[in-house]
Write a protein that holds these residues in place. Sequence first.
Motif, PDB file in Angstrom:
ATOM      1  N   GLY A 190      47.711  36.647  33.422  1.00  0.00           N
ATOM      2  CA  GLY A 190      46.862  37.056  34.516  1.00  0.00           C
ATOM      3  C   GLY A 190      47.092  38.511  34.865  1.00  0.00           C
ATOM      4  N   PRO A 191      46.104  39.183  35.447  1.00  0.00           N
ATOM      5  CA  PRO A 191      46.273  40.581  35.863  1.00  0.00           C
ATOM      6  C   PRO A 191      47.408  40.707  36.872  1.00  0.00           C
ATOM      7  CG  PRO A 191      43.960  39.971  35.896  1.00  0.00           C
ATOM      8  CD  PRO A 191      44.727  38.708  35.684  1.00  0.00           C
TER       9      PRO A 191
ATOM     10  N   TYR B 109      35.297  31.301  45.284  1.00  0.00           N
ATOM     11  CA  TYR B 109      36.361  31.720  46.179  1.00  0.00           C
ATOM     12  C   TYR B 109      36.315  30.843  47.424  1.00  0.00           C
ATOM     13  CZ  TYR B 109      32.936  34.438  48.897  1.00  0.00           C
ATOM     14  OH  TYR B 109      31.857  34.841  49.657  1.00  0.00           O
TER      15      TYR B 109
ATOM     16  N   PHE C 141      39.528  31.686  29.323  1.00  0.00           N
ATOM     17  CA  PHE C 141      40.811  31.778  30.008  1.00  0.00           C
ATOM     18  C   PHE C 141      40.515  31.719  31.500  1.00  0.00           C
ATOM     19  CE2 PHE C 141      45.121  32.358  30.245  1.00  0.00           C
ATOM     20  CZ  PHE C 141      45.569  33.565  30.754  1.00  0.00           C
TER      21      PHE C 141
ATOM     22  N   PHE D 224      47.681  36.831  40.748  1.00  0.00           N
ATOM     23  CA  PHE D 224      47.131  35.888  39.784  1.00  0.00           C
ATOM     24  C   PHE D 224      48.173  34.926  39.244  1.00  0.00           C
ATOM     25  CE2 PHE D 224      42.806  37.370  38.934  1.00  0.00           C
ATOM     26  CZ  PHE D 224      42.806  38.565  39.618  1.00  0.00           C
TER      27      PHE D 224
ATOM     28  N   TYR E 209      40.885  32.015  44.667  1.00  0.00           N
ATOM     29  CA  TYR E 209      39.827  32.452  43.763  1.00  0.00           C
ATOM     30  C   TYR E 209      39.994  31.782  42.399  1.00  0.00           C
ATOM     31  CZ  TYR E 209      40.111  36.248  47.199  1.00  0.00           C
ATOM     32  OH  TYR E 209      40.181  36.967  48.367  1.00  0.00           O
TER      33      TYR E 209
ATOM     34  N   PHE F 142      35.538  42.604  38.756  1.00  0.00           N
ATOM     35  CA  PHE F 142      36.279  43.182  37.640  1.00  0.00           C
ATOM     36  C   PHE F 142      35.293  43.661  36.583  1.00  0.00           C
ATOM     37  CE2 PHE F 142      40.845  42.295  38.005  1.00  0.00           C
ATOM     38  CZ  PHE F 142      40.863  41.501  39.128  1.00  0.00           C
ATOM     39  N   GLY F 143      35.434  44.912  36.169  1.00  0.00           N
ATOM     40  CA  GLY F 143      34.637  45.437  35.076  1.00  0.00           C
ATOM     41  C   GLY F 143      35.324  45.159  33.755  1.00  0.00           C
TER      42      GLY F 143
ATOM     43  N   GLN G   9      37.685  34.348  32.082  1.00  0.00           N
ATOM     44  CA  GLN G   9      37.699  35.514  31.209  1.00  0.00           C
ATOM     45  C   GLN G   9      37.403  35.062  29.781  1.00  0.00           C
ATOM     46  OE1 GLN G   9      41.454  37.693  30.908  1.00  0.00           O
ATOM     47  NE2 GLN G   9      40.304  39.611  30.803  1.00  0.00           N
TER      48      GLN G   9
ATOM     49  N   TYR H 146      42.470  47.693  35.027  1.00  0.00           N
ATOM     50  CA  TYR H 146      41.233  47.495  35.778  1.00  0.00           C
ATOM     51  C   TYR H 146      41.279  48.265  37.083  1.00  0.00           C
ATOM     52  CZ  TYR H 146      40.404  43.407  32.770  1.00  0.00           C
ATOM     53  OH  TYR H 146      40.196  42.571  31.707  1.00  0.00           O
TER      54      TYR H 146
ATOM     55  N   TYR I  29      38.651  32.588  38.475  1.00  0.00           N
ATOM     56  CA  TYR I  29      37.999  33.515  37.571  1.00  0.00           C
ATOM     57  C   TYR I  29      37.970  32.910  36.174  1.00  0.00           C
ATOM     58  CZ  TYR I  29      38.836  37.348  40.943  1.00  0.00           C
ATOM     59  OH  TYR I  29      38.865  38.156  42.053  1.00  0.00           O
TER      60      TYR I  29
ATOM     61  N   LEU J 217      37.090  39.958  33.815  1.00  0.00           N
ATOM     62  CA  LEU J 217      37.142  38.721  34.584  1.00  0.00           C
ATOM     63  C   LEU J 217      35.846  38.500  35.351  1.00  0.00           C
ATOM     64  CD1 LEU J 217      40.211  39.679  34.285  1.00  0.00           C
ATOM     65  CD2 LEU J 217      40.628  38.107  36.160  1.00  0.00           C
TER      66      LEU J 217
ATOM     67  N   LEU K 158      34.271  36.355  38.436  1.00  0.00           N
ATOM     68  CA  LEU K 158      34.582  35.529  39.585  1.00  0.00           C
ATOM     69  C   LEU K 158      33.660  34.313  39.601  1.00  0.00           C
ATOM     70  CD1 LEU K 158      36.131  35.117  42.258  1.00  0.00           C
ATOM     71  CD2 LEU K 158      34.326  36.453  43.381  1.00  0.00           C
TER      72      LEU K 158
ATOM     73  N   LEU L 260      41.630  31.750  35.367  1.00  0.00           N
ATOM     74  CA  LEU L 260      42.688  32.308  36.204  1.00  0.00           C
ATOM     75  C   LEU L 260      42.436  31.979  37.666  1.00  0.00           C
ATOM     76  CD1 LEU L 260      42.787  35.689  34.368  1.00  0.00           C
ATOM     77  CD2 LEU L 260      44.814  34.293  34.716  1.00  0.00           C
TER      78      LEU L 260
ATOM     79  N   GLN M 214      46.694  44.130  32.832  1.00  0.00           N
ATOM     80  CA  GLN M 214      46.670  42.817  32.219  1.00  0.00           C
ATOM     81  C   GLN M 214      47.126  42.885  30.774  1.00  0.00           C
ATOM     82  OE1 GLN M 214      42.865  40.786  31.758  1.00  0.00           O
ATOM     83  NE2 GLN M 214      43.853  38.798  31.922  1.00  0.00           N
TER      84      GLN M 214
ATOM     85  N   LYS N  12      36.369  39.537  47.961  1.00  0.00           N
ATOM     86  CA  LYS N  12      35.670  39.468  46.682  1.00  0.00           C
ATOM     87  C   LYS N  12      35.824  40.777  45.936  1.00  0.00           C
ATOM     88  CE  LYS N  12      31.475  38.086  46.633  1.00  0.00           C
ATOM     89  NZ  LYS N  12      30.079  37.832  47.007  1.00  0.00           N
ATOM     90  N   LEU N  13      36.221  40.685  44.701  1.00  0.00           N
ATOM     91  CA  LEU N  13      36.380  41.854  43.853  1.00  0.00           C
ATOM     92  C   LEU N  13      35.577  41.658  42.576  1.00  0.00           C
ATOM     93  CD1 LEU N  13      40.233  42.388  44.121  1.00  0.00           C
ATOM     94  CD2 LEU N  13      38.463  43.646  45.340  1.00  0.00           C
TER      95      LEU N  13
END
Lengths: 112, 112
Positions: A43-44, B49, B88, B103, B34, A102-103, B38, A87, B36, B44, B46, B90, A38, A99-100
């Motif tokens: 966006g990523p 979804y 932000f 994304f 989805y 993100f850290g 940020q 990421y 998200y 990010l 979530l 997304l 990113q 579903k993910l």
Amino acid sequence: LAKTTQPISMDSYEGQEVNITCSHNNIATNDYITWYQQFPSQGPRFIIQGYKTKVTNEVASLFIPADRKSSTLSLPRVSLSDTAVYYCLVGHGSGNTGKLIFGQGTTLQVKP
Amino acid sequence: SQTIHQWPATLVQPVGSPLSLECTVEGTSNPNLYWYRQAAGRGLQLLFYSVGIGQISSEVPQNLSASRPQDRQFILSSKKLLLSDSGFYLCAWSKGGTGTQYFGPGTRLLVL
């Protein structure tokens, strides 16, 4: 969903190879490992995805040991434009909602 | 090829005003969608979804809601914005739950 741990930041110089390691001790049998990049205010962007051993594309390589509890994203010969947040995510395969989690990601700073 | 659009790109809204952000996907059918958020300098989060029309799952309790009136349209709404809604936003899509999410360009929301 498996939690991931990766370094907050890394520095490198142009032309070097960069390896970013991600830990995912609780990865499930049907989880894939995916890496995103990113840039600020964007966006990523999907970089690479793998399940085991090694995956390589035109951008990066992904190394996954047999126990799958970690993975390493390898960026060959980085340039200034590779400065971004990376990421690491783990998630289920097909049939799931996708579903993910993100850290914080790893902020890679490439210096001239 | 598939493309994902978001609008508006930037939005400044007063506290207490309503919100509607739109996301559309082209070139695919029955995608997972989805939303998200940020926050500045963060990863990010979530929010929602959807695996199909009218099917929305919420991940975080908040004053936001999502709707999917058409197969490739995903809308994020709020009746009354809070200062903490700044961020932000997304939108992403995936084909099933493979873990590869693509994304959109994002919407930067500033609530004053």
